[in-house]
Enzyme design. Structure first.
Site, mmCIF file in Angstrom:
data_model
loop_
_atom_site.group_PDB
_atom_site.id
_atom_site.type_symbol
_atom_site.label_atom_id
_atom_site.label_comp_id
_atom_site.label_asym_id
_atom_site.label_seq_id
_atom_site.Cartn_x
_atom_site.Cartn_y
_atom_site.Cartn_z
ATOM 1 N N LYS A 4 0.793 -1.200 -0.053
ATOM 2 C CA LYS A 4 -0.103 0.026 -0.113
ATOM 3 C C LYS A 4 0.801 1.182 -0.016
ATOM 4 O O LYS A 4 2.111 1.224 0.357
ATOM 5 C CB LYS A 4 -0.846 -0.091 1.090
ATOM 6 N N ARG B 66 -10.191 -11.943 2.236
ATOM 7 C CA ARG B 66 -10.816 -12.779 1.888
ATOM 8 C C ARG B 66 -10.293 -14.276 1.793
ATOM 9 O O ARG B 66 -10.919 -15.349 1.912
ATOM 10 C CB ARG B 66 -11.537 -12.423 0.305
HETATM 11 N N1 BES Z 1 -8.030 -3.860 4.592
HETATM 12 C C1 BES Z 1 -8.154 -3.646 3.243
HETATM 13 C C2 BES Z 1 -9.540 -2.874 3.141
HETATM 14 C C3 BES Z 1 -9.546 -1.556 3.604
HETATM 15 C C4 BES Z 1 -8.868 -0.432 3.010
HETATM 16 C C5 BES Z 1 -10.602 -0.968 4.574
HETATM 17 C C6 BES Z 1 -9.212 0.993 3.162
HETATM 18 C C7 BES Z 1 -10.820 0.058 5.065
HETATM 19 C C8 BES Z 1 -10.058 1.160 4.286
HETATM 20 C C9 BES Z 1 -8.097 -4.795 2.386
HETATM 21 O O1 BES Z 1 -7.335 -5.860 2.674
HETATM 22 C C10 BES Z 1 -7.799 -4.251 1.012
HETATM 23 O O2 BES Z 1 -6.658 -3.920 0.977
HETATM 24 N N2 BES Z 1 -8.391 -4.369 -0.104
HETATM 25 C C11 BES Z 1 -8.066 -3.884 -1.325
HETATM 26 C C12 BES Z 1 -8.413 -4.993 -2.213
HETATM 27 C C13 BES Z 1 -8.142 -5.017 -3.573
HETATM 28 C C14 BES Z 1 -6.487 -4.922 -3.666
HETATM 29 C C15 BES Z 1 -8.673 -5.940 -4.541
HETATM 30 C C16 BES Z 1 -8.817 -2.765 -1.477
HETATM 31 O O3 BES Z 1 -10.178 -2.536 -1.169
HETATM 32 O O4 BES Z 1 -8.312 -1.816 -2.301
HETATM 33 MN MN MN Z 2 -5.346 -5.593 2.124
#
Ligand code: BES
Ligand code: MN
Ligand code: ZN
Length: 500
Positions: free
Chosen positions: A279, A353
């Protein structure tokens, strides 16, 4: 914060702070308020007439009295328009009153519950405890010196009511409110715990405390156990970290096969860096909150044990960090989940997931009536709903409406989202059964679709709490940081399932 009931005329005591809830408008004062007004020499009606206190929602005003008898201070708390009053509106007003009462430094407040036909007395009493306790919540564990302790905490709240006839409902509501508020505050404490302290092992320790307090069965699977079981999802994510992953299983009323069983699964990512698909640095620290689904499940189990809910409830929290390293799982990898499905990893940041599918497959071993999972699963859910609501996905109409009803009672909004077959098509892989992302379109829905495929055959619901699990602004009875979302709704739902 402790809650008491006193049967006396509110106007007659010498309460340091007496809270009166007033609806908006210039209608006559409610009965108890009118009596207090008389005791304090017409102070309230003067203030009402002057327009200084319109009674809008969230509004408070502290008045000092110099009258010989009656309360020393009257704290007016606005309810907004009487016709629009909801249970959560009262919960918010109670929160505002608690913060204003704390500001007087009296250390206590007495309150008169509003007379309303819009909610039963026990529900009002519970909402009072939730609103006051959660509004006054503070997380000070990592402060030192003078800052480590609150200056003048609000320690005592007394509900003052002349009639004794409603006592039973009042006691019942206050008792439920204590358990619910305590569950949410506990969830905030654990949720706010930073990643270096709040590890998977830390969550397992908290589960151990819950198990010993309520006599639950606890199973904690270690990495080697997960390997033996074939939990390729969580193991894939856990490859990147030296912190031992834990697969936590709490069972309330274990072995009581005659009781209906309900399984709860919560995402326990104690820190989500994104892994190899790392990230951006900005706001990455907020990913210490990525365990809040798992924490909600633990907090719910704690309350379920305290309330001795006559159901078999299984709480499952797959917990690990998601970090990049020389051994981390990579885009392109294919893993095999506990449910026997193969998943192609297209983005290591879609890790939630990966563990939830193992959690859901494990939950099925208990042959539950239904499975409910909670997860800070997708940024896409935040794009869709913001912090205004959690996303609710379900394959079962009755389950979905029961959860929505419980969420309504808790003031934790949830909004039903679709599970079209298109989303399952969108996550078909060229090389495996599924891929772990379906790209940007409908990101919250395609994530849910992978979970749905694993829940197949069991009624299931999924709450995406990505937008509601923490907040960066103080709002009503929410304080900055983890909100403790989940347990109040789940406990209300489980009580209803048990016919309570
Ligand atoms: N924990 C994050 C989701 C999240 C992001 C929660 C920002 C709250 C605030 C999750 O693990 C994630 O990173 N999801 C990705 C999925 C994507 C790579 C398909 C997302 O939502 O960007
Ligand atoms: Mn994530
Ligand atoms: Zn995550």
């Amino acid at each position: 914060m402790d809650f008491y009931v006193a049967h006396r005329v509110p106007a007659d005591g010498e309460d340091p702070v007496l809270v009166l809830f007033l609806p908006e408008g210039d209608g006559p004062l409610p009965r108890a308020a009118a009596a207090v007004d008389e005791a304090v020499g017409g102070l309230l009606s003067r203030v009402r007439k002057s327009g200084e206190f319109p009674g809008k929602a969230r509004e408070t005003l502290v008045l000092h009295s110099t009258a010989k008898r009656g309360p020393r201070r009257v704290l007016l708390a606005g309810l907004g328009r009487a016709a629009d009053l909801t249970l959560d509106g009262f919960r918010r007003a109670a929160g505002a009153a608690a913060l204003a009462a704390r500001g007087t430094r009296a250390g206590e407040m007495s309150i008169v519950l509003p007379a309303t036909d819009r909610a039963p007395r026990d529900a009002l009493a519970a909402a009072l405890v939730e609103g006051a306790t959660l509004a006054a919540y503070e997380f000070r564990r990592h402060r030192t010196g003078d800052d480590a302790v609150a200056e003048a905490p609000l320690a005592r709240v007394t509900v003052v009511e002349e009639e004794t006839s409603g006592r039973e409902a009042l006691d019942r509501g206050l008792a439920l409110g204590r358990v619910l508020a305590d569950a949410a505050a506990w969830a905030r404490d654990v949720g706010n715990t930073p990643g270096n302290e709040g590890t998977p092992g830390f969550l397992a320790e908290r589960a151990r405390e819950i198990a010993s307090e309520s006599g639950m069965r606890l199973t904690v699977l270690e990495r080697a156990d997960m390997e033996r079981e074939g939990m390729g999802g969580i193991l894939g994510v856990a490859r990147g970290t030296l912190e031992p992953p834990k697969f936590i299983v709490l069972e309330h009323n274990a072995g009581k096969e005659d009781l209906p069983c309900i399984a709860l699964v919560g995402k326990g990512i104690t820190f989500d860096s994104g892994g190899i698909s790392i990230k951006p640095a900005e706001n990455m620290h907020e990913m210490k909150f990525d365990k809040c689904g798992g924490v909600a499940v633990l907090a719910t189990m704690r309350a379920v044990g305290r309330l001795r809910i006559p159901l078999r409830v299984v709480g499952i929290v797959p917990a690990t960090e998601n970090l990049p390293s020389g051994t981390a799982y990579k885009p392109g990898d294919v893993v095999r989940s506990l449910g026997g499905r193969t998943i192609e990893v297209l983005n290591t940041d879609a890790e939630g997931r990966m563990l939830l599918v193992d959690g859901i497959a494990y939950a099925k071993r208990f042959k539950p009536r239904c499975i409910v999972d909670l997860a800070t699963l997708t940024g896409a859910c935040v794009v869709a709903l913001g912090d205004a609501a959690s996303g609710l996905f379900s394959t079962d109409e009755a389950l979905a409406s029961a959860l929505l009803r419980a969420a309504e009672g808790s003031g934790e909004r949830a909004w039903r989202m679709p599970l079209y077959a298109d989303y399952t098509e969108q996550i078909r892989s060229d090389v495996a059964d599924f891929k772990n992302t379906g790209g940007r379109p409908a990101g919250a829905c395609t994530a849910a679709a992978l979970l749905q495929a694993h829940a197949e055959g069991t009624p299931w619901a999924h709450l995406d709490i990505a937008g509601t699990a923490w907040t960066t602004k103080d709002r009503d009875y929410l304080r900055k940081g983890a909100t403790g979302v989940g347990p109040r709704t789940l406990v209300r739902w489980l009580l209803a399932e048990a016919g309570r």
